[in-house]
Enzyme design. Structure first.
Site, PDB file in Angstrom:
ATOM      1  N   GLY A   1       3.876  -5.119  -0.864  1.00  0.00           N
ATOM      2  CA  GLY A   1       2.587  -5.369  -0.237  1.00  0.00           C
ATOM      3  C   GLY A   1       1.422  -5.490  -1.194  1.00  0.00           C
ATOM      4  O   GLY A   1       0.281  -5.607  -0.746  1.00  0.00           O
TER       5      GLY A   1
ATOM      6  N   GLU B   1       7.165 -15.263   4.880  1.00  0.00           N
ATOM      7  CA  GLU B   1       6.619 -15.737   6.148  1.00  0.00           C
ATOM      8  C   GLU B   1       5.639 -14.732   6.739  1.00  0.00           C
ATOM      9  O   GLU B   1       4.624 -15.116   7.338  1.00  0.00           O
ATOM     10  CB  GLU B   1       7.750 -16.018   7.135  1.00  0.00           C
ATOM     11  CG  GLU B   1       8.604 -17.230   6.806  1.00  0.00           C
ATOM     12  CD  GLU B   1       9.612 -16.971   5.705  1.00  0.00           C
ATOM     13  OE1 GLU B   1      10.230 -17.938   5.225  1.00  0.00           O
ATOM     14  OE2 GLU B   1       9.806 -15.792   5.318  1.00  0.00           O
TER      15      GLU B   1
ATOM     16  N   LEU C   1      -0.415 -20.077  -3.651  1.00  0.00           N
ATOM     17  CA  LEU C   1      -1.795 -20.046  -3.169  1.00  0.00           C
ATOM     18  C   LEU C   1      -2.420 -18.658  -3.234  1.00  0.00           C
ATOM     19  O   LEU C   1      -3.641 -18.527  -3.294  1.00  0.00           O
ATOM     20  CB  LEU C   1      -1.862 -20.591  -1.738  1.00  0.00           C
ATOM     21  CG  LEU C   1      -1.372 -22.035  -1.594  1.00  0.00           C
ATOM     22  CD1 LEU C   1      -1.389 -22.473  -0.143  1.00  0.00           C
ATOM     23  CD2 LEU C   1      -2.204 -22.984  -2.451  1.00  0.00           C
TER      24      LEU C   1
END
Length: 424
Positions: free
Chosen positions: A313, A61, A340
């Site tokens: 990250g 999220e 995506l």
């Protein structure tokens, strides 16, 4: 009936609280000490303060919402954000992505409290926020009620609701109606998702169909440069990446890679476990099988068969170093993860068929030819086919990128809703 449902929910949660604390502090804390840090925030004792509370459950999220957060900070200089999360990895991701904003006190980060009325009331009072914005479906009854009582605008962003999830909410219909009553505005992926919320009790005038903010992903120059540098370091070899893998998948993917190397002996697999506690477990698995591998954290790849991505990250960047991407959490019944990020780099996507978390994304990708379903039986043949047909690889990647670009725009619509609600 609504009051009784909420009371019963809160009572059950209170009874289970010792077990919840034991699970997080002791069991999860052994694997990841971050669960033991800032534990008072789990009961609302936070020093974070700002105008908008933005709740992102975990890493997925946070990454999906990062473009929205950056746009919000850029376009509205007068707002300060409190970004709450449930996990240490989510917290670390926020600290990495918004270090400059945190130093400038534009962003503060904390854990969302347990959903006890007193804890949520304390949390909201201490933040002094004007709005509560929840990403996707983290719909906590007492959080929403306490926000309403305190006069906060309540907004659910990027909401999604599968048929299976809707059936689950329907089983606790009184509590679900209470939750939906306390939402001022719900911005959802698709009309089908919105209709399910309305059928469960959401007032139709509260519904806005904005599309998914996950399509508003972009790859920046730094990520492209780093990806190309890594690809050059790996050499002119077939490279595929398995991103966000879960326990049970690495064994299957490593076995597939061994078979791929029978016909593509120079092939490289970049394997990126979803959670940090899995890094050493995958490393141990590779060592036990005597497979040559290096760790991304050590920055010393010397031609090994596998690169273990044991950093946080970097996943979006790592997709750009590969020729083909497999998206984890899909060979097992986990529901899949975001494809995506790989599509934004223009590379083909492969996925197992357990993708119910992204039912709003995969149909378009499959229909347009940007993604393919695979299982542990045909994964090897699919990879070999793509590696041996560069033109097919390029066409699939272009199709996936086209789907991303055609569905962008949700961020601007969401920003407009936030401005409308907070200034109402």
């Amino acid at each position: 009936m609504l009051l009784f449902a909420r009371f019963l929910y809160s009572l059950i949660l209170l009874i289970l609280m010792p077990l919840a604390c034991f699970y997080l502090y002791v069991l999860r804390g052994r694997k990841n000490p971050g669960y033991r840090q800032h534990f008072g925030e789990r009961f609302g004792f936070t020093d974070a303060g700002g105008d908008i509370i933005l709740h992102c459950a975990s890493v997925g999220e946070v990454l999906a919402t990062a473009p929205l957060i950056k746009a919000l900070l850029k376009d509205t200089d007068h707002y300060r954000l409190v970004i709450s999360t449930n996990t240490p990895t989510g917290r670390e991701q926020i600290n990495q992505l918004f270090s400059k904003e945190i130093k400038a006190e534009r962003v503060q980060v904390c854990y969302l409290p347990f959903d006890l009325p007193l804890a949520q009331r304390r949390f909201i009072r201490r933040t002094r926020a004007k709005m509560l914005a929840i990403i996707e479906t983290e719909l906590w009854p007492n959080l929403l009620q306490q926000a309403q009582k305190a006069g906060l605008a309540t907004l659910v962003i990027n909401a999604r609701l599968s048929e299976k999830s809707a059936q689950g909410y329907a089983r606790v219909a009184p509590l679900t109606r209470a939750i939906l009553h306390d939402i001022d505005l719900l911005a959802c992926h698709h009309q089908d998702d919105g209709q399910r919320f309305v059928q469960l009790g959401l007032a139709p005038h509260k519904l806005n169909v904005t599309g998914s903010i996950k399509f508003d992903i972009s790859v920046n120059d730094a990520q492209r440069s780093q990806a190309q540098a890594l690809k050059s370091r790996l050499g002119e070899r077939p490279i595929w990446i398995a991103g966000s893998t879960h326990p049970g998948e690495p064994e299957l993917l490593i076995a597939a890679h061994n078979k791929v190397r029978e016909t593509q002996p120079d092939a490289v697999l970049i394997i990126a476990p979803r959670h940090p506690e899995q890094f050493d477990k995958v490393a141990q698995l590779l060592s036990e099988q005597n497979i040559s591998f290096s760790r991304r954290s050590e920055r010393a790849h010397q031609g090994e068969a596998i690169l273990l991505a044991d950093t946080l990250g970097e996943l979006t960047m790592l997709y750009g170093a590969a020729d083909v991407a497999f998206i984890g959490g899909s060979l097992i019944e986990r529901g899949g993860h975001n494809p995506l990020e790989a599509c934004a780099h223009g590379i083909p996507v492969l996925s197992g068929q357990h993708t119910f978390n992204f039912d709003h994304v995969y149909p378009a990708l499959i229909d347009e030819g940007g993604a393919l379903w695979v299982d542990d039986h045909n994964l090897v043949d699919t990879l070999n086919s793509l590696f041996s047909e560069p033109q097919k690889c390029a066409e699939m990647g272009a199709s996936g990128l086209k789907v991303v670009q055609q569905n962008q725009g949700a961020i601007n619509k969401t920003l407009a809703l936030i401005e409308e609600q907070i200034n109402a």
